[in-house]
Design an enzyme around this catalytic site. Structure first.
Site, short mmCIF file in Angstrom:
data_model
loop_
_atom_site.label_atom_id
_atom_site.label_comp_id
_atom_site.label_asym_id
_atom_site.label_seq_id
_atom_site.Cartn_x
_atom_site.Cartn_y
_atom_site.Cartn_z
N HIS A 64 0.87 -0.97 0.12
CA HIS A 64 -0.20 -0.05 -0.26
C HIS A 64 0.66 1.09 -0.43
O HIS A 64 1.68 0.86 0.41
CB HIS A 64 -1.06 -0.54 0.93
N CYS B 171 2.86 -4.89 6.85
CA CYS B 171 2.29 -4.93 5.62
C CYS B 171 3.84 -4.07 4.68
O CYS B 171 4.23 -3.61 5.04
CB CYS B 171 1.13 -3.89 5.39
#
Length: 565
Positions: A459, A478
């Site tokens: 992301h 992440c």
């Protein structure tokens, strides 16, 4: 002469002599006689649990009895006139396994050499070889091949046994069929080569291993010492040592050598220092400070071991990465888009913190989301966000968070100011948090989804300053990407209506948009502390997750019984 060279010369002499010294009894004894001995050995009631041969455990104990039973215990290796050729080929493979960072004696090399000496002695005295010795050799050769084949194709160690959050590829190999093919065709080298990782990066790293082993004997025994930073234009007694070290490593051309300027930090040295810094993940400023000096003083034996560890990691990854794929090297904090073996795009990334390590695995990216909302994982809500709420109850409103009564579908929204946060702890925090899309959203403007059991994805990030740091392990697992729009444009290339301008236009609307990829793309999240880049340079990185040490320790152990079968 260095011991390694002496060993290699001796091994070459041995390999050349094997075929000649064993041809006189290549047809003896009768294969049926040898089969009878093998049958007695392998019909031991405990054979399916623990098989030894010449006091050595057979690691392929689960395969060997059934393998020989299926062929009526007829020998694979010690039969026919081609026996010396087969023996020479398998001995050569295992004796040179150190080129792959493996240990030849893990494959019974010492014992096999002892048997060959015994056979040569019997031949010299005009005696026929003892059937018991040939039976031992037959079983050890089979076990050597099975173990070596398993190691060269899938690695000596199962990473899941030493690393949490490391999930290797499943290499489905039929080692029994490969063994029979190798023995029947007498083409052991080709079969073994087919088992190695087929990637250029693996072969390149093998070549660098050999190069460092060759130059290691030339390495000075004393470390370079300095008490302050030196840069271009400076004079210092250690500069001559710096130049010698960088010439040895290949960062400074041997042509740039003049005794007259050995103590001067000249432009060629500054260029060499920058090259060295770039290869070692250091700040590239052409100056020699403590961090650069420490990296230069690392013994080559350490770097050789680092390469061996990463050759093992190559054996854990998928054999086919894809024609077009994304590769993230956690230790390098970098993402690369590869297509037809050529890097199309590269960018810095932020990976998981030391206590929230990004897992190692492969997945398939299927879609991306523009203007994503962030559904805060419960663990992060309790550990990271709850303390901020307790400190300032306005945190949720100011950060664009919506608070829900629970995680069930349709749970009602709750006003943060209606909660007595002093009474809320990690034990009774039952709320769900969702951060709306916007400039403060921790996912930034885009998230890239490759569904997996770890809930890990790529992301964007509003914390742009983190991408400028040298070490970038700040996430909760992440992976934050530096150039989200560029990555999205690359992934959507060829999809009508989704060029870069359209992506940016959609982002400015603030509307959440899910875009399916017409061309799904493999994503490989790896952990390499040593590798060779596409321009042929050998790179090293710090072991940010302390994964080299346990792997090194595991590789020092002897292979376990039936470990890989």
């Amino acid at each position: 002469m260095p011991p390694r060279i002496v060993i290699k010369i001796f091994s070459l002499f041995f390999l050349l002599s094997v075929a000649v010294s064993l041809t006189c009894f290549a047809q003896s004894p009768d294969p049926a006689t040898l089969a009878s001995v093998l049958q007695k050995r392998l019909r031991n009631p405990q054979a399916h649990q623990y098989v030894t041969c010449a006091d050595e455990p057979l690691c392929g104990a689960l395969l060997i009895p059934s393998l020989y039973h299926a062929r009526d215990y007829m020998p694979l290796w010690i039969r026919g006139e081609a026996f010396p050729d087969r023996l020479r080929a398998i001995i050569y493979e295992i004796s040179t396994s150190d080129r792959d960072g493996l240990r030849p004696n893990d494959y019974h090399l010492k014992t096999l050499n002892h048997f060959i000496d015994d056979l040569n002695m019997q031949e010299a005295h005009g005696k026929l070889p003892e059937t018991s010795i040939l039976a031992d050799m037959e079983l050890l050769l089979t076990d050597s091949f099975l173990m070596y084949a398993a190691h060269i194709s899938s690695g000596r160690i199962n990473p899941e046994t030493i690393h949490a959050k490391w999930f290797p590829a499943n290499h489905d190999n039929d080692f029994t069929s490969m063994l029979e093919t190798a023995a029947e065709t007498n083409d052991i080298q080709s079969v073994c080569q087919s088992l190695r990782p087929p990637h250029n990066g693996y072969e390149a790293l093998k070549n660098e291993l050999q190069r460092l082993r060759n130059i290691a004997p030339k390495e000075p025994l004393t470390a370079i010492r300095m008490d302050h930073v030196i840069k271009q234009g400076d004079m210092h007694p250690a500069i001559s040592s710096l130049k010698a070290r960088l010439r040895l490593l290949g960062d400074l051309s041997a042509e740039n050598h003049s005794a007259e300027d050995d103590d001067i930090f000249d432009a060629s040295l500054a260029t060499a220092v920058r090259r060295f810094q770039r290869r070692h993940g250091l700040y590239v400023d052409g100056q020699v400070g403590q961090h650069t000096l420490d990296a230069m003083n690392r013994p080559l034996s350490d770097r050789i071991r680092q390469i061996e560890l990463n050759l093992e990691r190559w054996r854990w990854i998928p054999r086919y990465l894809g024609q077009r794929y994304l590769l993230i090297n956690i230790a390098d904090f970098r993402l690369s888009a590869i297509e037809n073996d050529t890097q199309q795009l590269t960018m810095r990334v932020v990976v998981g913190k030391t206590y929230r390590k990004t897992p190692v695995f492969s997945g398939i990216m299927k879609y991306l989301v523009l203007n994503p909302q962030w559904h805060v994982p419960a663990k992060i809500a309790v550990i990271d966000i709850l303390p901020k709420i307790k400190k300032d109850p306005r945190f949720l409103t100011q950060g664009g968070y919506t608070l829900f009564e629970g995680w069930q579908e349709g749970a009602p929204e709750v006003a943060p100011e209606a909660i007595d946060w002093s009474q809320i702890s990690e034990y009774n925090f039952s709320f769900k948090l969702m951060q709306q899309a916007g400039p403060q959203n921790v996912l930034g403007r885009i998230k890239f989804m490759f569904p997996n059991k770890f809930a890990v994805y790529l992301h964007d990030s509003p914390q742009r300053n983190l991408f400028q740091r040298l070490k970038r392990n700040y996430s909760s697992g992440c992976i934050r990407v530096e150039k989200a729009v560029e990555l999205a444009a690359y992934l959507l290339s060829g999809q009508q209506m989704w060029d870069r301008d359209k992506i940016e236009e959609m982002i400015t609307t603030g509307e959440r948009k899910v875009i399916l990829l017409d061309r799904r793309i493999p994503v490989h999240i790896l952990y390499w502390t040593a590798w060779v880049s596409s321009d042929g340079l050998l790179h090293f990185r710090d072991d940010i997750y302390d994964r080299d040490r346990p792997l090194h320790n595991a590789l020092q152990e002897k292979p376990e019984i039936s470990q890989l079968f």
